[in-house]
Design an enzyme around this catalytic site. Structure first.
Site, PDB file in Angstrom:
ATOM      1  N   ARG A 103      -8.317 -23.574  -9.197  1.00 40.03           N
ATOM      2  CA  ARG A 103      -8.217 -23.741  -7.824  1.00 40.03           C
ATOM      3  C   ARG A 103      -6.780 -23.720  -7.381  1.00 40.03           C
ATOM      4  O   ARG A 103      -6.737 -24.059  -6.166  1.00 40.03           O
ATOM      5  CB  ARG A 103      -9.102 -24.710  -7.178  1.00 40.03           C
ATOM      6  CG  ARG A 103     -10.456 -24.576  -7.585  1.00 40.03           C
ATOM      7  CD  ARG A 103     -11.404 -25.683  -6.867  1.00 40.03           C
ATOM      8  NE  ARG A 103     -12.746 -25.287  -7.269  1.00 40.03           N
ATOM      9  CZ  ARG A 103     -13.355 -25.967  -8.239  1.00 40.03           C
ATOM     10  NH1 ARG A 103     -12.665 -26.853  -8.991  1.00 40.03           N
ATOM     11  NH2 ARG A 103     -14.572 -25.723  -8.381  1.00 40.03           N
ATOM     12  N   LYS A 152       0.360 -11.869  -0.277  1.00 36.87           N
ATOM     13  CA  LYS A 152      -0.774 -11.250  -0.464  1.00 36.87           C
ATOM     14  C   LYS A 152      -0.756 -11.007  -2.194  1.00 36.87           C
ATOM     15  O   LYS A 152       0.128 -10.440  -2.831  1.00 36.87           O
ATOM     16  CB  LYS A 152      -0.606  -9.620  -0.181  1.00 36.87           C
ATOM     17  CG  LYS A 152      -1.186  -9.671   1.339  1.00 36.87           C
ATOM     18  CD  LYS A 152      -1.177  -8.132   1.828  1.00 36.87           C
ATOM     19  CE  LYS A 152      -1.839  -7.974   3.169  1.00 36.87           C
ATOM     20  NZ  LYS A 152      -1.632  -6.513   3.391  1.00 36.87           N
ATOM     21  N   GLU A 191      10.873   1.976   1.939  1.00 35.52           N
ATOM     22  CA  GLU A 191      10.176   1.016   2.889  1.00 35.52           C
ATOM     23  C   GLU A 191      11.174   0.007   3.405  1.00 35.52           C
ATOM     24  O   GLU A 191      10.906  -0.543   4.515  1.00 35.52           O
ATOM     25  CB  GLU A 191       9.519  -0.322   1.601  1.00 35.52           C
ATOM     26  CG  GLU A 191       8.411   0.176   1.183  1.00 35.52           C
ATOM     27  CD  GLU A 191       6.906   0.136   2.159  1.00 35.52           C
ATOM     28  OE1 GLU A 191       7.113  -0.383   3.115  1.00 35.52           O
ATOM     29  OE2 GLU A 191       5.866   0.497   1.564  1.00 35.52           O
ATOM     30  N   LYS A 216      10.030  -8.894   7.670  1.00 35.33           N
ATOM     31  CA  LYS A 216       8.755  -9.378   6.952  1.00 35.33           C
ATOM     32  C   LYS A 216       8.372 -10.743   7.426  1.00 35.33           C
ATOM     33  O   LYS A 216       6.992 -10.976   7.763  1.00 35.33           O
ATOM     34  CB  LYS A 216       8.621  -8.868   5.566  1.00 35.33           C
ATOM     35  CG  LYS A 216       7.175  -9.150   5.428  1.00 35.33           C
ATOM     36  CD  LYS A 216       6.879  -8.252   4.071  1.00 35.33           C
ATOM     37  CE  LYS A 216       5.202  -8.449   3.989  1.00 35.33           C
ATOM     38  NZ  LYS A 216       4.724  -7.776   2.648  1.00 35.33           N
ATOM     39  N   GLU A 222      -3.495 -11.717   8.427  1.00 35.63           N
ATOM     40  CA  GLU A 222      -3.815 -10.370   8.912  1.00 35.63           C
ATOM     41  C   GLU A 222      -5.115 -10.303   9.812  1.00 35.63           C
ATOM     42  O   GLU A 222      -6.061  -9.476   9.655  1.00 35.63           O
ATOM     43  CB  GLU A 222      -4.008  -9.320   7.678  1.00 35.63           C
ATOM     44  CG  GLU A 222      -3.650  -7.922   7.903  1.00 35.63           C
ATOM     45  CD  GLU A 222      -3.291  -7.351   6.580  1.00 35.63           C
ATOM     46  OE1 GLU A 222      -2.656  -6.388   6.418  1.00 35.63           O
ATOM     47  OE2 GLU A 222      -4.244  -7.530   5.667  1.00 35.63           O
ATOM     48  N   ARG A 282       0.448  -7.926  11.662  1.00 37.44           N
ATOM     49  CA  ARG A 282       0.873  -7.527  10.440  1.00 37.44           C
ATOM     50  C   ARG A 282       0.717  -5.908  10.254  1.00 37.44           C
ATOM     51  O   ARG A 282       1.175  -5.222   9.356  1.00 37.44           O
ATOM     52  CB  ARG A 282      -0.018  -8.455   9.272  1.00 37.44           C
ATOM     53  CG  ARG A 282       0.823  -8.353   7.997  1.00 37.44           C
ATOM     54  CD  ARG A 282       0.582  -9.448   7.174  1.00 37.44           C
ATOM     55  NE  ARG A 282       0.952  -9.383   5.700  1.00 37.44           N
ATOM     56  CZ  ARG A 282       0.886 -10.572   5.053  1.00 37.44           C
ATOM     57  NH1 ARG A 282       0.426 -11.691   5.317  1.00 37.44           N
ATOM     58  NH2 ARG A 282       1.401 -10.371   3.944  1.00 37.44           N
ATOM     59  N   ASN A 314       2.258  -1.340   8.238  1.00 36.39           N
ATOM     60  CA  ASN A 314       1.818   0.160   7.548  1.00 36.39           C
ATOM     61  C   ASN A 314       1.984   1.439   8.223  1.00 36.39           C
ATOM     62  O   ASN A 314       1.577   2.348   8.207  1.00 36.39           O
ATOM     63  CB  ASN A 314       0.270  -0.273   7.606  1.00 36.39           C
ATOM     64  CG  ASN A 314      -0.377  -1.138   7.073  1.00 36.39           C
ATOM     65  OD1 ASN A 314      -0.123  -1.245   5.786  1.00 36.39           O
ATOM     66  ND2 ASN A 314      -1.330  -1.925   7.571  1.00 36.39           N
ATOM     67  N   HIS A 358       1.737   4.582   6.412  1.00 35.66           N
ATOM     68  CA  HIS A 358       0.941   4.331   5.193  1.00 35.66           C
ATOM     69  C   HIS A 358      -0.450   4.792   5.268  1.00 35.66           C
ATOM     70  O   HIS A 358      -1.000   5.145   4.178  1.00 35.66           O
ATOM     71  CB  HIS A 358       0.714   2.908   4.878  1.00 35.66           C
ATOM     72  CG  HIS A 358       1.909   1.989   4.459  1.00 35.66           C
ATOM     73  ND1 HIS A 358       3.233   2.274   5.112  1.00 35.66           N
ATOM     74  CD2 HIS A 358       1.958   1.398   3.237  1.00 35.66           C
ATOM     75  CE1 HIS A 358       4.114   1.639   4.177  1.00 35.66           C
ATOM     76  NE2 HIS A 358       3.221   1.180   3.400  1.00 35.66           N
ATOM     77  N   HIS A 387      -1.182   6.751   1.870  1.00 31.71           N
ATOM     78  CA  HIS A 387      -2.182   6.297   1.098  1.00 31.71           C
ATOM     79  C   HIS A 387      -3.091   7.308   0.531  1.00 31.71           C
ATOM     80  O   HIS A 387      -3.736   7.786  -0.539  1.00 31.71           O
ATOM     81  CB  HIS A 387      -3.150   5.242   1.670  1.00 31.71           C
ATOM     82  CG  HIS A 387      -2.374   3.926   1.596  1.00 31.71           C
ATOM     83  ND1 HIS A 387      -2.798   3.045   2.506  1.00 31.71           N
ATOM     84  CD2 HIS A 387      -1.351   3.486   0.920  1.00 31.71           C
ATOM     85  CE1 HIS A 387      -2.019   1.963   2.139  1.00 31.71           C
ATOM     86  NE2 HIS A 387      -1.114   2.322   1.183  1.00 31.71           N
ATOM     87  N   HIS A 425       4.986   5.356  -4.488  1.00 29.16           N
ATOM     88  CA  HIS A 425       4.133   4.728  -3.185  1.00 29.16           C
ATOM     89  C   HIS A 425       5.467   5.051  -2.239  1.00 29.16           C
ATOM     90  O   HIS A 425       5.173   5.480  -1.222  1.00 29.16           O
ATOM     91  CB  HIS A 425       4.139   3.219  -3.535  1.00 29.16           C
ATOM     92  CG  HIS A 425       3.908   2.744  -2.002  1.00 29.16           C
ATOM     93  ND1 HIS A 425       2.461   2.960  -1.407  1.00 29.16           N
ATOM     94  CD2 HIS A 425       4.360   1.960  -1.195  1.00 29.16           C
ATOM     95  CE1 HIS A 425       2.693   2.177  -0.284  1.00 29.16           C
ATOM     96  NE2 HIS A 425       3.620   1.551  -0.249  1.00 29.16           N
TER      97      HIS A 425
END
Length: 371
Positions: free
Chosen positions: A130, A152, A194, A236, A246, A251, A255, A258, A262, A275
């Site tokens: 946990r 994340k 980025e 960031k 999010e 946030r 993107n 993106h 993607h 990427h």
């Protein structure tokens, strides 16, 4: 840190942590880990280091040496480099290794590598017992300015990237910019996409700094890289502070480019476009879309094109993708910003500011694929 180093604080209340950015700082990992964990030099330190086959030598081994020299007990587990390692099967293997290591709640997991290693190790740290203590040591530019900041973590599912995961903040992040010297050129430039994104979405002055330091960016100048990485982390961190989980839409600005990117990545076949390469092309398409909507002029598009081109990033949609506009739209409709079939895009209204826009005509979206 040395006098040249920088520290960025991520302010998240009880989950706050520091990002230490400096050249040649890997040997300080034991000292910093003890500081972040509140451990004194005489207290035991048990470290479970996760890395991959590209990073084991020299960087993960350097971390192991520094920790061992400081008296820590260290276990290093090396996964195969590449996106395929972000899987439940690989996570299960790491759980087995942790059991064998007799890990407990005082054991610290250290991720030494790029985004795949950070996401995988972070997910394992978040879920074993946990929650184990977790430290990020990113060694790619993309991980330094993006995935190592914000908490994340996750693994992929056969039906989609990052479908299984959690928000789990590290105890601290150590960024040694010297590790970028071993990064392959294409991977390094992928990370620059980025970096440039941050200038467009949040900081016009930073965008200007990048325009004025193209030689330093291309030559990986240490002073330029320290400033660039620190500023991206600050930007960031400010977004994460406002929208850690999010849920507020803030946030989403991260993107930019993106939604197109993607789709390009998925349809090209993973690895054909890196990427950052896909994001570079996606930002150009997004800026065209913003112009079509009357949000920006041609000059804002040209500044992005010129900067991306100057650092040798692609800016044109590959011909094989241009032949698949319907497939691109279908991929875009799977984007997490899509609501009830309404494609939403993060679009600039100037260099330094973006907003999320919906209700856009789909023909206009496709037309912006063409230069």
């Amino acid at each position: 840190m040395n006098s040249s180093g920088q520290n960025v604080h991520v302010d998240l209340g009880s989950r706050s942590y520091d990002i230490c950015i400096d050249a040649g700082s890997l040997p300080q990992i034991a000292e910093l880990t003890r500081l972040w964990l509140g451990r004194t030099p005489d207290q035991a330190l048990r470290c479970f280091v996760v890395t991959d086959t590209n990073v084991l030598q020299p960087h993960a081994n350097a971390v192991k040496l520094a920790l061992s020299t400081a008296g820590a007990e260290v276990q290093v587990v090396c996964v195969k480099a590449g996106e395929a390692s972000k899987s439940l099967a690989e996570a299960s293997d790491l759980f087995d290794e942790l059991v064998d290591f007799k890990a407990d709640r005082k054991t610290v997991v250290l991720a030494v590598g790029g985004g795949v290693v950070g996401d995988l190790a972070g997910f394992v740290a978040a879920t074993y017992a946990r929650g184990l203590l977790f430290v990020q040591v990113p060694t790619t530019l993309l991980a330094m300015v993006d995935s190592s900041v914000g908490g994340k973590t996750g693994v992929n599912h056969p039906q989609g990237k990052n479908l299984i995961g959690s928000f789990y903040q590290p105890a601290g992040v150590l960024i040694d910019t010297d590790t970028l010297a071993t990064l392959p050129d294409r991977e390094y430039r992928s990370g620059l996409a980025e970096v440039i994104k941050y200038g467009v979405i949040q900081d016009a002055e930073f965008f200007g700094y990048l325009e004025n330091n193209i030689v330093g960016l291309n030559e990986r100048d240490p002073a330029v890289l320290r400033h660039v990485v620190a500023r991206c982390c600050e930007l960031k961190a400010s977004v994460v502070k406002e929208d850690e989980y999010e849920t507020k839409g803030v946030r989403a600005i991260l993107n930019y480019g993106h939604t197109y990117a993607h789709a390009f990545e998925a349809l090209s076949g993973y690895g054909v476009l890196l990427h950052g390469e896909a994001v570079s092309i996606g930002m150009v398409c997004g800026s065209r879309l913003a112009k079509s909507l009357g949000r920006i002029g041609e000059r804002e598009i040209q500044r992005q094109l010129e900067l991306l081109t100057a650092v040798q990033l692609p800016v044109v949609v590959p011909l094989e993708l241009l032949a698949k506009p319907d497939d691109i739209l279908k991929c875009m409709l799977l984007d997490k910003k899509t609501v009830a079939g309404d494609l939403k895009f993060v679009l600039p209204d100037s260099i330094g500011h973006v907003e999320t826009i919906g209700g856009i005509d789909r023909k206009m979206i496709v037309d912006c694929l063409h230069s």
